[in-house]
Design a protein around this motif. Structure first.
Motif, PDB file in Angstrom:
ATOM      1  N   SER A  99      13.589  34.383  19.406  1.00 58.26           N
ATOM      2  CA  SER A  99      13.847  32.964  19.645  1.00 58.26           C
ATOM      3  C   SER A  99      15.171  32.781  20.355  1.00 58.26           C
ATOM      4  O   SER A  99      16.030  33.666  20.318  1.00 58.26           O
ATOM      5  CB  SER A  99      13.861  32.197  18.321  1.00 58.26           C
ATOM      6  OG  SER A  99      15.024  32.523  17.607  1.00 58.26           O
ATOM      7  N   LYS A 159      16.194  25.639  22.847  1.00 57.10           N
ATOM      8  CA  LYS A 159      15.623  25.160  21.577  1.00 57.10           C
ATOM      9  C   LYS A 159      15.056  26.319  20.778  1.00 57.10           C
ATOM     10  O   LYS A 159      14.452  27.232  21.326  1.00 57.10           O
ATOM     11  CB  LYS A 159      14.536  24.133  21.855  1.00 57.10           C
ATOM     12  CG  LYS A 159      15.087  22.901  22.530  1.00 57.10           C
ATOM     13  CD  LYS A 159      14.005  21.896  22.803  1.00 57.10           C
ATOM     14  CE  LYS A 159      14.664  20.693  23.468  1.00 57.10           C
ATOM     15  NZ  LYS A 159      13.783  19.952  24.286  1.00 57.10           N
ATOM     16  N   GLU A 173      12.512  26.549  18.824  1.00 51.33           N
ATOM     17  CA  GLU A 173      11.054  26.720  18.803  1.00 51.33           C
ATOM     18  C   GLU A 173      10.475  27.171  20.148  1.00 51.33           C
ATOM     19  O   GLU A 173       9.279  27.389  20.286  1.00 51.33           O
ATOM     20  CB  GLU A 173      10.362  25.414  18.338  1.00 51.33           C
ATOM     21  CG  GLU A 173      10.612  24.207  19.216  1.00 51.33           C
ATOM     22  CD  GLU A 173      11.916  23.477  18.910  1.00 51.33           C
ATOM     23  OE1 GLU A 173      12.201  22.524  19.638  1.00 51.33           O
ATOM     24  OE2 GLU A 173      12.662  23.859  17.987  1.00 51.33           O
ATOM     25  N   ASN A 220       9.389  29.486  23.286  1.00 49.89           N
ATOM     26  CA  ASN A 220       8.920  30.845  23.494  1.00 49.89           C
ATOM     27  C   ASN A 220       9.696  31.420  24.688  1.00 49.89           C
ATOM     28  O   ASN A 220       9.537  30.964  25.810  1.00 49.89           O
ATOM     29  CB  ASN A 220       7.406  30.828  23.770  1.00 49.89           C
ATOM     30  CG  ASN A 220       6.830  32.201  23.968  1.00 49.89           C
ATOM     31  OD1 ASN A 220       7.491  33.103  24.477  1.00 49.89           O
ATOM     32  ND2 ASN A 220       5.581  32.351  23.574  1.00 49.89           N
TER      33      ASN A 220
END
Length: 177
Positions: free
Chosen positions: A9, A64, A66, A68
């Motif tokens: 992440s 961010k 979240e 990918n």
């Protein structure tokens, strides 16, 4: 030790430089191949991939959690590649336009020189020969019509035209060298 996985992440990247280095090593080859397939220029593809990784590193704190990263990298590379292809196309178009303008200027210069040489050749003709040439070419008069207008024989008109055209032709051929 490899700290990079498919679910790495942005939060992981925002930490240590060695994690980013592992991420770079993990994705570099596949992203480079993807970019090379798009742009067909290995050196430019390497520049693009490098630029994307640098951009990601400088913006690491705003990524961010979240997100990918793999998708981010491939999308960024694709977008930057398309931008570069547009720049290349635009640059080629500008270069082509420049070359065309240069070609037209060269042709115009050559035409101007030819007109100047023609004017000089006409200036070298006697008044009578210039008049006969003008009546024949400009006014489209026949040998007989010119002879009648000037009160000379048809053969004299013909001889004047032959000599005039030879002088002009010689001058134009001479001017090419």
């Amino acid at each position: 030790m490899n700290y990079c996985t498919e679910d790495t992440s942005p939060r992981t990247v925002s930490g240590e430089a060695f994690v980013f280095s592992n991420l770079y090593q993990h994705y570099y080859t596949s992203v480079l191949k993807f970019c090379s397939d798009l742009i067909k220029d290995r050196a430019e593809a390497e520049n693009i991939v490098h630029d994307v990784f640098v951009k990601m590193w400088t913006r690491r704190s705003s990524l961010k959690a979240e997100m990918n990263l793999k998708s981010y990298l491939f999308t960024s590379v694709k977008n930057l590649t398309l931008d570069r292809l547009k720049e290349i196309k635009k640059s080629a178009l500008v270069q082509k336009q420049f070359l065309l303008e240069e070609l037209f200027e060269t042709q115009e210069e050559e035409e101007n020189q030819q007109l100047q040489h023609l004017s000089e050749a006409l200036g070298n003709l006697s008044d009578k020969r210039r008049q006969i040439l003008f009546l024949n070419i400009q006014e489209k008069k026949s040998y007989q019509e010119i002879a009648n207008d000037l009160g000379i024989s048809k053969n004299t008109v013909k001889n004047h035209l032959i000599v005039s055209k030879k002088i002009i032709r010689d001058r134009m051929l001479w001017s090419k060298y």
